[in-house]
Design a protein around this motif. Structure first.
Motif, PDB file in Angstrom:
ATOM      1  N   GLU A 154       0.829  -1.208   0.000  1.00 23.27           N
ATOM      2  CA  GLU A 154       0.000   0.000   0.000  1.00 23.27           C
ATOM      3  C   GLU A 154       0.860   1.254   0.000  1.00 23.27           C
ATOM      4  O   GLU A 154       0.512   2.271  -0.613  1.00 23.27           O
ATOM      5  CB  GLU A 154      -0.926  -0.022   1.214  1.00 23.27           C
ATOM      6  N   THR A 155       2.022   1.183   0.678  1.00 20.58           N
ATOM      7  CA  THR A 155       2.930   2.333   0.703  1.00 20.58           C
ATOM      8  C   THR A 155       3.638   2.516  -0.635  1.00 20.58           C
ATOM      9  O   THR A 155       3.748   3.635  -1.153  1.00 20.58           O
ATOM     10  CB  THR A 155       3.975   2.155   1.820  1.00 20.58           C
ATOM     11  N   CYS A 158       0.782  -0.631  -5.889  1.00 22.78           N
ATOM     12  CA  CYS A 158       0.733  -1.820  -6.748  1.00 22.78           C
ATOM     13  C   CYS A 158       0.821  -1.413  -8.211  1.00 22.78           C
ATOM     14  O   CYS A 158       0.416  -0.305  -8.576  1.00 22.78           O
ATOM     15  CB  CYS A 158      -0.555  -2.596  -6.491  1.00 22.78           C
ATOM     16  N   ALA A 179      -3.786  -5.256  -4.297  1.00 24.16           N
ATOM     17  CA  ALA A 179      -3.707  -5.636  -2.880  1.00 24.16           C
ATOM     18  C   ALA A 179      -4.272  -7.019  -2.620  1.00 24.16           C
ATOM     19  O   ALA A 179      -3.801  -7.741  -1.734  1.00 24.16           O
ATOM     20  CB  ALA A 179      -4.434  -4.590  -2.036  1.00 24.16           C
TER      21      ALA A 179
END
Length: 425
Positions: A154-155, A158, A179
């Motif tokens: 998430e950081t 994707c 995700a």
């Protein structure tokens, strides 16, 4: 341990020039050309887990020892050096390069250095060192759990690539497009890593997916100085996994002399502190420039060095031996052509009944069966490197070489039985 004396020495012992100690050898169909080249350069003493077979004609001597036991290998190396002049030590086996570095250090011989080879073998360490030195890297994070992998993805954003810390041949490397795929990608990478060296088991790297073609560069490093040999253009397949299904090497590839690429490679090798040896560096050519995927402290696999030799005339085994002896490379092109390899995979998990190869095809240089009848081939994630054969071809340029590989591969026949029983968890 069991020793066997020299085949080409005097009175059963090597001469004053001593021997190169080779730790491990690998499969005949993938590594015989290297052993032959090494033996033609300097007398070779092999450390092997079982009595040599096809290797014997190339050897001055051998020692049977558990090559996976670092303490046993080190003790055997000290014993050998006590009675035979050992001039250098090398390995082209990914799982043995750290042990090889320890042996070289213990015997006072040229080597990558333990820190240098760990900068290759440990992909997390490599990322930290290269990033710290300002060498272009993907964004990355370490994850011990699927939850941490999801947070990292998430950081980073994707798609991401999830990979084990210390495996080779793209084993366990998975592309997670979103995700929802991260947890399964982490499970695959984590489980693949647990079959490798104990030091690198558990967890996975989560990395930014790099857009662009992938290449590899085999090079000799002598006293920290980087000397490139040849560049291979990689063909990847079986997405979302990263199976290497083909490679292409051309003597006239402009990347062999590209100063942006070579400057980055020199800086990367300085950053990890690599002293003497051969490296196989994988690089993505992105919109922001070349970015290192990984550095491997050995010659390339998949017969890439053999393709390099066919394309340029440079002998990679001779370069590896000279680096292990602490000598500068003496290679220069003697051949100028385009050569490629295509590995053939089954369309499904199967048991092999038989494989038939083309005997003639335009530009065909070689064709080889890689499995015996009855072999079970499982595609990722149930298995990896499920190849039943390969073809090697040459053409006027990359496009013609690729077309000839396509034509030759289409003439390979695979008789198979589907496997319906899944691999045990």
């Amino acid at each position: 341990m069991d020793d066997n004396g020299a085949h080409n020495g005097v009175d059963g012992e090597p001469g004053a020039d001593g021997v190169i100690l080779l730790i491990g050898c690998g499969m005949r169909k993938y590594r015989e050309y290297l052993l032959a080249g090494a033996a033609a350069t300097h007398p070779v003493w092999l450390f092997t887990g079982e009595e040599p077979d096809w290797q014997t004609p190339y050897l001055t001597g051998h020692t049977v020892v558990d090559v996976t036991d670092r303490a046993a290998v080190s003790a055997a190396a000290r014993e050998l050096a006590g009675r035979v002049p050992v001039r250098g030590v090398l390995s082209w086996d990914e799982t043995l390069i750290v042990t090889t570095a320890h042996v070289a250090e213990a015997l006072g011989l040229p080597g990558a250095g333990v820190d240098g080879v760990e900068g290759c073998r440990d992909k997390f360490r490599s990322r930290r060192l290269l990033t710290g030195a300002g060498v272009a890297q993907p964004r990355y994070a370490w994850a011990d759990t699927a939850e941490e992998a999801l947070a990292a993805a998430e950081t980073i954003g994707c798609p991401v690539v999830v990979k084990p810390r210390g495996m080779g041949a793209s084993i366990g490397v998975v592309l997670a497009a979103d995700a929802g795929e991260v947890a399964e990608a982490f499970r695959t990478a984590d489980e693949a890593g647990r079959i490798g060296a104990e030091s690198y088991r558990g967890g996975a790297l989560v990395e930014e997916y790099l857009e662009g073609p992938e290449i590899s560069i085999d090079a000799a490093v002598v006293d920290g100085e980087y000397h490139p040999m040849f560049v291979a253009r990689k063909q990847i397949g079986l997405f979302p996994y990263f199976e290497e299904i083909g490679h292409h090497v051309a003597a006239d590839d402009p990347l062999r002399t590209d100063e942006t690429l070579l400057g980055m490679l020199r800086a990367a090798h300085r950053a990890i502190g690599y002293g003497y040896g051969i490296t196989h560096t994988e690089v993505k050519l992105t919109a922001r420039g070349p970015v290192i995927v990984e550095i491997n402290g050995r010659l390339g696999g998949d017969l890439i060095p053999h393709l390099g030799q066919l394309a340029t005339g440079i002998d990679p085994a001779r370069a590896a031996v000279r680096a292990a002896l602490g000598l500068r490379p003496d290679f220069s092109d003697t051949v100028h052509r385009s050569v490629g390899i295509r590995f053939n995979y089954p369309p499904e998990d199967c048991e092999v009944v038989s494989v038939t190869l083309p005997t003639e095809a335009e530009g065909l240089l070689a064709a080889e069966v890689l499995v015996e009848p009855g072999a079970e081939l499982r595609l990722p994630p149930n298995g990896y490197i499920a190849r039943h054969s390969y073809v090697v071809a040459t053409g006027a340029d990359r496009a013609e070489t690729a077309a000839r590989l396509d034509a030759a591969a289409a003439r390979v026949g695979l008789d198979r039985r589907p496997l319906s029983v899944p691999v045990p968890a």
